[in-house]
Design an enzyme around this catalytic site. Structure first.
Site, PDB file in Angstrom:
ATOM      1  N   VAL A  25       0.853  -1.179   0.000  1.00  0.00           N
ATOM      2  CA  VAL A  25       0.000   0.000   0.000  1.00  0.00           C
ATOM      3  C   VAL A  25       0.892   1.232   0.000  1.00  0.00           C
ATOM      4  O   VAL A  25       1.733   1.397   0.888  1.00  0.00           O
ATOM      5  CB  VAL A  25      -0.943   0.021   1.217  1.00  0.00           C
ATOM      6  N   ASP A 142     -12.665 -11.028   7.266  1.00  0.00           N
ATOM      7  CA  ASP A 142     -11.465 -10.989   8.118  1.00  0.00           C
ATOM      8  C   ASP A 142     -11.483  -9.768   9.042  1.00  0.00           C
ATOM      9  O   ASP A 142     -10.521  -9.001   9.094  1.00  0.00           O
ATOM     10  CB  ASP A 142     -10.199 -10.982   7.263  1.00  0.00           C
TER      11      ASP A 142
END
Length: 389
Positions: A25, A142
């Site tokens: 990221v 998740d």
């Protein structure tokens, strides 16, 4: 990956990437709109280099694209927004909202349990964000402290919707997820449901209340933890943290029910109940429903200290962002926040807030500074009160 040129003809990468198992990221400047965004890359080459089968890698790419499109339809204050997708230098990426803040996991690592007010408010916001996604038929798969960001303004942003299914290439497509927070049915290769996400919320809530997940630890074997989720019943949070209201014990018990049908029917229902619990702080003779129907049908309650606590908590975030932690106004607001937290009934939360303030004052002003000594006096005072109750 080549980052010296504009990505997608408009995004200029800056700073360094945060790397994960599935990719990286990068913070980037959107040169067209003049804002900072986050570019999340799916590293197909890395997957192949680590031995992932071609079939799985191709499936991952298709799922990545499909979930990106699905998440683009979800717009909510507590969900990180996806703006666009693309491909650069052979790698797929998505353009996401850039979040200034840190993860819930980082907050939990500070060593003391969160205050009840923050715990209840952040759980409500998690459920509000999940409810918005569930309404668009998007599951998270998740939910865990690492995937819950707390902004510098002190509010929740859920990240990695849908993408978390790719977290572990060694598991089957329906069995992915993080062991400490994964619902019992998903250990039997169920694809998961709204109720599976809510079980994970229950695990996160348990950890916020007690400082530990309900089953196992990060050092334990995943299959051992899985058997605990399937077979064991956790102790109520109040067994680890005296002072946890009975109603929170009740909510955790329903969220962690082994049978998905016995859990709350929606994230929105849990959000409403958490709002009611928050409003009950500091009130007397608050009724404590213990049945599942009461959990799902929230009723009105008197507003105690919760609104003022929440106002102070957010003001602390804002003041620290503007002036830094050493401003006297910050110290005074943190002191008021700790006092009101104790008066709301969360005596251990007040002691934890004072303890953190005392350590911070020692680091900022020296070990014998009066502000640090006053804070540690607050620790002793609220610990003594907690023992009397």
């Amino acid at each position: 990956m080549e980052t010296s040129k504009l990505i997608g003809g408009r995004f200029r990468v800056k700073d360094h990437a945060v790397s994960g198992a599935m990719g990286d990221v990068w913070p980037a400047e959107d040169t067209k709109l003049g804002r900072t965004v986050a570019l999340k890359f799916l590293a197909r080459r890395r997957l192949r280099q680590r031995g992932a089968a071609t079939e799985f890698t191709d499936w991952t790419v298709k799922r990545f694209e499909r979930e990106s499109i699905a998440m683009a339809r979800v717009s909510h204050a507590h969900v990180a927004q996806i703006y666009d997708t693309g491909e650069h230098d052979g790698e797929l990426y998505i353009v996401m909202e850039y979040i200034q803040g840190r993860s819930l996991a980082s907050h939990l690592k500070e060593g003391s349990a969160l205050t009840l007010e923050r715990t209840v408010r952040w759980t409500r916001e998690i459920c509000e964000g999940l409810g918005a996604a569930h309404s668009r038929k998007v599951l998270h798969h998740d939910i865990k402290p690492d995937n819950i960001m707390i902004t510098k303004q002190g509010t929740v942003k859920i990240v990695d919707f849908g993408l978390a299914s790719f977290a572990d290439v060694t598991q089957s497509h329906t069995g992915v997820g993080t062991a400490l927070y994964k619902a019992p049915e998903r250990w039997a290769n169920s694809p998961g449901s709204v109720h599976s996400d809510l079980y994970s919320v229950g695990c996160v809530l348990y950890e916020m209340l007690t400082g530990r997940p309900p089953f196992g630890s990060p050092q334990d074997d995943a299959m051992t933890v899985g058997r605990m989720h399937q077979d064991n019943l956790p102790a109520p949070p109040s067994a680890h943290r005296p002072g946890v209201p009975e109603r929170l014990d009740c909510i955790v018990r329903f969220l962690l029910a082994k049978d998905p049908a016995e859990r709350p029917h929606s994230a929105e229902a849990v959000a409403v109940v958490m709002s009611e619990v928050g409003h009950s702080f500091g009130t007397e003779n608050v009724s404590i429903p213990t049945g599942r129907n009461h959990l799902l049908d929230a009723t009105e309650s008197n507003v105690g200290h919760s609104e003022r606590i929440q106002e102070l908590d957010r003001r602390i975030f804002e003041l620290e962002l503007r002036f830094g932690p050493d401003r006297q106004e910050v110290i005074e607001t943190r002191t008021e926040h700790a006092e009101l937290t104790g008066r709301s009934g969360d005596t251990r939360g007040a002691a934890a807030l004072y303890n953190r303030l005392g350590r911070d004052c020692q680091n900022l002003f020296g070990p014998h500074d009066a502000r640090a000594l006053n804070a540690f006096e607050g620790v002793a005072r609220w610990i003594a009160k907690s023992r009397r109750h």
